[in-house]
Design an enzyme around this catalytic site. Structure first.
Site, PDB file in Angstrom:
ATOM      1  CD  GLU A 438      75.249 -25.665  20.290  1.00  0.00           C
ATOM      2  OE1 GLU A 438      74.805 -26.748  19.966  1.00  0.00           O
ATOM      3  OE2 GLU A 438      74.423 -25.234  21.132  1.00  0.00           O
TER       4      GLU A 438
HETATM    5  C1  LIG Z   1      76.762 -16.276  16.064  1.00  0.00           C
HETATM    6  C2  LIG Z   1      77.487 -17.004  16.983  1.00  0.00           C
HETATM    7  C3  LIG Z   1      77.187 -17.436  18.118  1.00  0.00           C
HETATM    8  C4  LIG Z   1      77.819 -17.633  19.134  1.00  0.00           C
HETATM    9  N1  LIG Z   1      77.427 -17.962  20.452  1.00  0.00           N
HETATM   10  C5  LIG Z   1      78.171 -18.462  21.345  1.00  0.00           C
HETATM   11  C6  LIG Z   1      77.727 -18.336  22.725  1.00  0.00           C
HETATM   12  O1  LIG Z   1      76.852 -18.293  23.255  1.00  0.00           O
HETATM   13  N2  LIG Z   1      78.894 -18.461  23.902  1.00  0.00           N
HETATM   14  C7  LIG Z   1      79.939 -18.816  23.489  1.00  0.00           C
HETATM   15  O2  LIG Z   1      80.822 -19.231  24.368  1.00  0.00           O
HETATM   16  N3  LIG Z   1      80.500 -18.837  22.322  1.00  0.00           N
HETATM   17  C8  LIG Z   1      79.549 -18.759  21.216  1.00  0.00           C
HETATM   18  N4  LIG Z   1      79.943 -18.659  20.022  1.00  0.00           N
HETATM   19  C9  LIG Z   1      81.257 -19.151  19.256  1.00  0.00           C
HETATM   20  C10 LIG Z   1      81.432 -20.221  18.677  1.00  0.00           C
HETATM   21  O3  LIG Z   1      81.276 -21.478  19.607  1.00  0.00           O
HETATM   22  C11 LIG Z   1      82.857 -20.127  18.010  1.00  0.00           C
HETATM   23  O4  LIG Z   1      82.853 -19.356  17.122  1.00  0.00           O
HETATM   24  C12 LIG Z   1      83.501 -21.637  17.559  1.00  0.00           C
HETATM   25  O5  LIG Z   1      83.890 -22.354  18.735  1.00  0.00           O
HETATM   26  C13 LIG Z   1      84.528 -21.304  16.827  1.00  0.00           C
HETATM   27  O6  LIG Z   1      85.584 -20.389  17.036  1.00  0.00           O
HETATM   28  P1  LIG Z   1      86.233 -19.477  16.161  1.00  0.00           P
HETATM   29  O7  LIG Z   1      84.978 -18.693  15.504  1.00  0.00           O
HETATM   30  O8  LIG Z   1      87.219 -18.614  16.996  1.00  0.00           O
HETATM   31  O9  LIG Z   1      86.854 -20.394  14.956  1.00  0.00           O
HETATM   32  P2  LIG Z   1      88.402 -21.028  15.090  1.00  0.00           P
HETATM   33  O10 LIG Z   1      88.451 -21.832  16.245  1.00  0.00           O
HETATM   34  O11 LIG Z   1      89.342 -19.857  14.904  1.00  0.00           O
HETATM   35  O12 LIG Z   1      88.301 -21.973  14.030  1.00  0.00           O
HETATM   36  C14 LIG Z   1      88.351 -21.545  12.363  1.00  0.00           C
HETATM   37  C15 LIG Z   1      88.417 -22.790  11.564  1.00  0.00           C
HETATM   38  O13 LIG Z   1      89.444 -23.689  12.062  1.00  0.00           O
HETATM   39  C16 LIG Z   1      88.846 -25.041  12.162  1.00  0.00           C
HETATM   40  N5  LIG Z   1      89.713 -25.571  13.242  1.00  0.00           N
HETATM   41  C17 LIG Z   1      90.054 -25.150  14.526  1.00  0.00           C
HETATM   42  N6  LIG Z   1      90.805 -26.296  14.857  1.00  0.00           N
HETATM   43  C18 LIG Z   1      90.888 -27.228  14.162  1.00  0.00           C
HETATM   44  C19 LIG Z   1      91.605 -28.497  14.066  1.00  0.00           C
HETATM   45  N7  LIG Z   1      92.215 -29.011  15.350  1.00  0.00           N
HETATM   46  N8  LIG Z   1      91.591 -29.352  12.914  1.00  0.00           N
HETATM   47  C20 LIG Z   1      90.668 -28.798  11.900  1.00  0.00           C
HETATM   48  N9  LIG Z   1      90.223 -27.768  11.875  1.00  0.00           N
HETATM   49  C21 LIG Z   1      90.278 -26.910  12.879  1.00  0.00           C
HETATM   50  C22 LIG Z   1      87.515 -24.612  12.540  1.00  0.00           C
HETATM   51  O14 LIG Z   1      86.807 -25.719  12.331  1.00  0.00           O
HETATM   52  C23 LIG Z   1      87.098 -23.393  11.774  1.00  0.00           C
HETATM   53  O15 LIG Z   1      86.583 -23.961  10.453  1.00  0.00           O
HETATM   54  C24 LIG Z   1      79.317 -18.040  18.949  1.00  0.00           C
HETATM   55  C25 LIG Z   1      79.549 -17.937  17.890  1.00  0.00           C
HETATM   56  C26 LIG Z   1      79.011 -17.294  16.540  1.00  0.00           C
HETATM   57  C27 LIG Z   1      79.583 -16.930  15.133  1.00  0.00           C
END
Ligand SMILES: Cc1cc2nc3c(=O)[nH]c(=O)nc-3n(C[C@H](O)[C@H](O)[C@H](O)COP(=O)(O)OP(=O)(O)OC[C@H]3O[C@@H](n4cnc5c(N)ncnc54)[C@H](O)[C@@H]3O)c2cc1C
Length: 756
Positions: A438
Site C-alpha cells: 500500500e
Molecule cells: C506480501 C505482499 C502483498 C501484496 N499484495 C498486493 C496486492 O494484493 N495487490 C497488488 O496489486 N499489489 C500487492 N503487493 C505489491 C506491493 O504493493 C508492492 O510490493 C509495492 O508497491 C512496492 O513495489 P516493489 O515491491 O516492486 O518495490 P519497488 O517499487 O521496486 O521499490 C523498491 C524500493 O524503492 C523505493 N522507491 C521506489 N520509488 C521511489 C522513489 N521515487 N523515491 C524513493 N524511493 C523509491 C521503495 O520505497 C522501496 O523501498 C503486495 C506486495 C507484497 C510483498
C-alpha cells in the site's frame, strides 16, 4: 484596489509563475484530487484549532459491532493456531475459511442492503486489530477484501447492475476477490504498468460483442491464488476508435472472473514465510465484454483516480490497525515477560536498559492506538483524507518495526527460537510486509506524505496551481490573484507567529481551556505547527518544483507533519478517555519524543536547505539556540516501563481489544504466569528477605502448605513460559522432502513441545 492589484502587480507574477513552475502530470493530478483533507489541513495553516479537534466525535462502536467483536471475532481467533497454519497446513483450515465467509468477515464494508455487514471504519479496524493479535494469516485474509479491491471500487464507482450482481456474491463468500495492480516491472511506480487491454470485437458466451482483449502479468497479489474474481488494473487502448476518440484511453479497472479462458492463477508466493494466500497471475488473450469495466465505459481510463480515491480511505484502516494491534500486543507480552523472567536475581524489567525499551513500547502502543482511533473517527465522519491515511500507514508500520525489535531484544532467545510456543516470530516476519505494501514506506515518506500534503492540505498552493493551469486566462488571473495574496498574508502571519512562539519557548502558543497538565503540550505543538507552515512556504518558494526531487528534505517535512498529526492524536485520546492522570506519563513521553524529533528535523532541514541566507534567517527566527528538545526524561521512561510490569487500569487501556487466549498457547501461558507472579509477589519477597528457598521456608514454618503449593505452581508456570521448543533432526528435515513442491527450501512440519 483589487482590480488594480490584479492587473498591475499580480499579472507579472502570474506570467512568471506559469513559466517557472512545472505543471502537474495527469497521474499526479489524479492522486492529488483523490480523497479530501481533514485535520492535516489545520496543521498546514500553522495555527490548528484545538477546540475543533477536541470536538470531533470519538471513535465508537454500535452494540451490533461490539457483539460481532465479542462473538464471531473471538470464535475465529480461538479457531486458528498460527503455528499449525504456517508450518503444517500452510493455509487457514477449511473450517476457518467457511467461518470467514459464513459470518461475512469479507463483507464488513459492504452495505446491509447488499447483504454485507455495513460496519463503520472503526468497527472494521477493531476487527482487524483483534485478529492481528492472534493470527496474521487470518487478519490479512479478512482485511484484504475490505480494503482496496473489487468491493470498495464497486461501491464507489460501480454501475447499479454491477453492484446488484457482485456485492451480494462478495458478501456471502460465493465470490472471493483480489486486486491486481502490481506487476514485475511496475511496483511503486504502478502507473508505468505494461499490462494491456485492446478494445475489439470478440465472442463472449457464444455472442459477438464489443469488449477488451487482455494480456497481463501480475505478482504479489493477496488472495490471488484462491480468488474467483480479479479486480484488474491495465492500460486500455482503442486503436480502432470503437469507444473513444483517442487511442490511449489510460489506466482502467475491470472485474475478471478467474475461470475465463486464458487466465492463469493458483501458484503461490511465500511472503516472509507467511501463508496468507498471495501469488502471481497471468492472462493471455483473455476476452471480457465492455460492461466488465468497473463503472462501465464511462469509467474507462479513470482507473488511477479510482484507485487513489479508494486508497485514500483504506490505507488508514488495514495496516494501521494491524500495526497498532502489534504495538499493543508486543507491549502486553513483553511487559509480562520482563516481569516473570529473572536474571541476576531480579525481573529483567527492573533493569534500566530494559526499561528504556519498555517505556518506548508502552508509549508507542498508546500513541498508535490513539492515532488509529482518531483516523477511523475521521473516516466515520465521512472524510477520505489521503494525506492523513498516508501518514498513518507509513508511521504505524515503521513504529511497529521498532516495537517488535524492542520486544525481540527483550525476549532474547525466547523470541528468536521458533516453535508453537513462540508468540513473536510471526509478527516479526510480518513487519516488512506492512512496510512494503500500500505504498512502500520510503516512497510514502519521501513523496506522498509531504509531497502531496504540501499541495493538497496547504490552504493556498493547490488553488494557485489549478489557477495556473486554467485555460480561461481572465478567470485564471483572478483566481490566482486571490490565492496568491491570501498565501502572502498567510506566510507573513506565520512568520510573525512562528518567530514569537519560538522566542518565547512556546509559552504563548494557543491551547484549549481546561487541559490541565497537557496545556503546555498544546502550546508547544502550536509553536511547531507555525514553524512548519513557515518553513513549508520558504521551501516551496525557494525550491519550487525541485522540492519533489529533494526527497531528503521532503521526507523530513513528512516526519514533522507526521509528528504533528500523531501528537494531536495522543492529546485527543487523553481528552476522550477522560484525562486519566495515571496515563499522563505516556502522554508526556509521546509529546517529548515528538518535540525532539521535530526539533531535530527542523535542524536538519535548515542545515540542508539550498537557499542558505533563507535558512540562516529561519534558524535565527525559529531556533537561535539550536534544537532545545531532547526527548523524554529518563524518569518518564521508567514510569512508562513500570506501567507494563504491573496490572493496572492504564495497562488495560494500552492493551484493550487484543485477543486473550485461554488455550495452552504461548500467550495464554504467559498471561497465566504473569497473574501468578503478581499474586505471589508478597510471598516471594518474604522468601527473598529470609534468604531461603521454598522447601526450607516450609520446613521453617515461614510459609503454609497452601503457600508452598502456590509457589510451586508459580515455578511451573514460569518454566512453561521460559521453555522454548525443540525438534528432532528428522522432524526438521522430513517436511523438506514432503513439501518441497510447495515450499522451496523446506520447512519443518511435525512439531514438538519442549515444555510438555
Ligand atoms: C506480501 C505482499 C502483498 C501484496 N499484495 C498486493 C496486492 O494484493 N495487490 C497488488 O496489486 N499489489 C500487492 N503487493 C505489491 C506491493 O504493493 C508492492 O510490493 C509495492 O508497491 C512496492 O513495489 P516493489 O515491491 O516492486 O518495490 P519497488 O517499487 O521496486 O521499490 C523498491 C524500493 O524503492 C523505493 N522507491 C521506489 N520509488 C521511489 C522513489 N521515487 N523515491 C524513493 N524511493 C523509491 C521503495 O520505497 C522501496 O523501498 C503486495 C506486495 C507484497 C510483498
Amino acid at each position: 484596489m483589487r482590480a488594480f492589484r490584479r492587473d498591475y502587480i499580480t499579472r507579472s507574477i502570474f506570467g512568471w509563475a506559469r513559466k517557472v513552475l512545472p505543471s502537474l502530470s495527469a497521474t499526479e493530478r489524479e492522486a492529488i484530487e483523490a480523497g479530501d483533507v481533514w485535520w492535516d489541513a489545520d496543521l498546514f495553516t500553522g495555527n490548528p484549532d484545538w477546540n475543533k479537534m477536541l470536538a470531533f466525535p470519538p471513535a465508537k462502536l454500535t452494540d451490533e459491532e461490539q457483539a460481532f467483536l465479542d462473538g464471531p471475532v473471538e470464535e475465529l481467533c480461538a479457531m486458528v493456531d498460527e503455528w499449525r497454519v504456517t508450518w503444517e497446513w500452510r493455509d487457514l483450515p477449511p473450517e476457518a475459511w467457511d467461518f470467514l465467509k459464513a459470518k461475512k468477515f469479507f463483507a464488513m464494508i459492504i452495505p446491509k442492503k447488499y447483504g454485507g455487514l455495513g460496519f463503520s471504519a472503526t468497527a472494521h479496524s477493531e476487527v482487524v486489530r483483534k485478529l492481528s493479535t492472534r493470527s496474521v494469516t487470518a487478519a490479512v485474509t479478512a482485511m484484504v477484501p475490505n480494503s482496496l479491491g473489487p468491493g470498495e471500487l464497486l461501491m464507489m464507482f460501480g454501475t447499479d447492475e454491477q453492484r446488484n450482481h457482485w456485492l451480494p456474491r462478495l458478501a456471502d463468500g460465493r465470490e472471493i476477490p483480489c486486486f491486481g495492480l502490481t506487476s514485475p516491472e511496475a511496483g511503486s511506480d504502478a502507473a508505468s504498468m505494461i499490462d494491456l487491454g485492446i478494445v475489439c470485437k470478440g465472442t463472449f458466451n457464444g455472442r459477438e460483442v464489443t469488449g477488451i482483449r487482455l494480456n497481463w502479468s501480475k505478482r504479489y497479489i493477496t488472495l490471488g491464488p484462491v480468488a474467483t474474481v480479479l479486480g484488474l488494473a491495465f492500460k486500455l487502448r482503442d486503436p480502432d476508435r470503437i469507444i473513444s476518440q483517442k487511442e490511449d484511453i489510460g489506466i482502467t479497472l475491470a472485474l475478471v472472473p478467474t475461470n475465463l479462458p486464458g487466465v492463469s492463477i493458483g501458484r503461490r508466493h511465500l511472503p516472509g514465510m507467511h501463508v496468507f494466500q498471495n501469488g502471481p497471475n497471468w492472462g493471455k488473450d483473455v476476452f471480457i465484454p465492455l460492461d466488465f469495466i468497473i463503472g462501465g465505459v464511462a469509467q474507462a481510463g479513470k482507473g488511477w483516480k479510482m484507485l487513489m480515491s479508494a486508497l485514500a480511505a483504506g490505507r488508514g484502516i488495514s495496516l494501521p490497525s494491524l500495526s497498532a494491534a502489534g504495538a499493543a500486543y508486543t507491549a502486553h507480552t513483553t511487559g509480562a515477560y520482563a516481569r516473570i523472567r529473572e536474571q541476576f536475581h531480579l525481573p529483567i524489567g527492573r533493569f534500566e536498559a530494559i526499561q528504556e525499551r519498555l517505556g518506548r513500547m508502552a508509549a508507542t502502543a498508546y500513541m498508535l492506538d490513539g492515532a488509529r482511533r482518531f483516523t477511523t473517527a475521521g473516516l466515520d465522519m465521512g472524510h477520505h483524507p489521503a494525506v492523513v491515511t498516508a501518514v498513518m500507514k507509513g508511521q504505524a508500520t515503521d513504529r511497529l518495526r521498532v516495537s517488535v525489535n524492542d520486544a525481540m531484544d527483550i525476549h532474547g532467545g525466547k523470541g528468536i527460537v521458533e516453535g508453537p510456543q513462540n508468540y513473536l516470530g510471526s509478527l516479526y516476519r510480518a513487519v516488512p510486509i506492512g512496510i512494503t505494501v500500500e505504498g512502500a514506506n520510503i516512497v510514502t515518506r519521501a513523496l506522498i506524505q509531504f509531497g502531496q500534503g504540501s499541495i493538497r492540505s496547504h490552504p493556498y498552493v493547490l488553488k494557485e496551481m489549478l489557477a495556473l493551469e486554467d485555460t480561461d486566462k481572465a478567470r485564471a488571473l483572478d483566481t490566482f490573484d486571490q490565492a496568491f495574496w491570501g498565501h502572502v498574508g498567510h506566510s507573513v502571519r506565520n512568520a510573525l507567529r512562528a518567530w514569537l512562539r519560538a522566542w518565547t519557548g512556546g509559552l504563548i502558543g494557543p491551547a484549549p481551556a481546561g487541559q490541565g497538565q497537557a496545556t503546555q503540550f498544546y502550546r508547544q505543538l502550536s509553536r511547531y505547527a507555525s514553524a512548519f507552515a513557515l518553513c513549508v512556504d520558504v521551501a516551496l518558494l525557494t525550491l519550487g518544483g525541485n522540492l519533489k526531487r529533494k526527497e531528503m528534505i521532503s521526507a523530513r517535512f513528512g516526519d514533522i507533519l507526521s509528528e504533528l498529526f500523531l501528537s494531536s492524536a495522543v492529546l485527543k485520546r487523553w481528552h476522550d478517555e477522560g484525562r486519566q492522570s495515571a496515563d499522563f506519563p505516556l502522554v508526556a513521553w509521546c509529546m517529548h519524543s515528538s518535540f525532539a524529533t521535530m526539533a531535530a528535523r527542523f535542524d536538519e532541514i535548515l542545515a540542508n536547505l539550498p537557499a542558505r541566507p533563507m535558512a540562516w534567517l529561519l534558524r535565527f527566527m525559529l531556533m537561535p539556540l539550536g534544537p532545545r528538545h531532547r526527548g523524554p526524561k529518563d524518569s518518564f521512561t521508567t514510569v512508562c516501563a513500570n506501567l507494563l510490569l504491573e496490572p493496572s487500569a492504564t495497562r488495560d487501556r494500552i492493551t484493550a481489544g487484543i485477543y486473550r487466549p485461554t488455550d495452552d498457547s504461548g500467550v495464554a501461558r504467559l498471561n497465566r504466569a504473569f497473574r501468578i507472579v503478581i499474586a505471589a509477589q508478597p510471598l516471594r519477597d518474604k522468601l527473598r528477605k529470609a534468604h531461603v528457598g521454598v522447601a526450607a521456608a516450609r520446613a521453617q514454618g515461614l510459609i503454609s502448605e497452601d503457600e508452598k503449593v502456590q509457589l510451586e505452581a508459580l515455578a511451573k508456570a514460569v518454566a512453561d513460559v521460559i521453555n522454548v521448543d525443540d525438534f528432532s533432526a528428522e522432524e526438521l528435515t522430513s517436511g523438506a522432502h514432503d513439501d518441497r513442491r510447495h515450499a522451496p527450501g523446506g520447512v519443518p512440519s511435525p512439531v514438538h513441545h519442549a515444555a510438555e
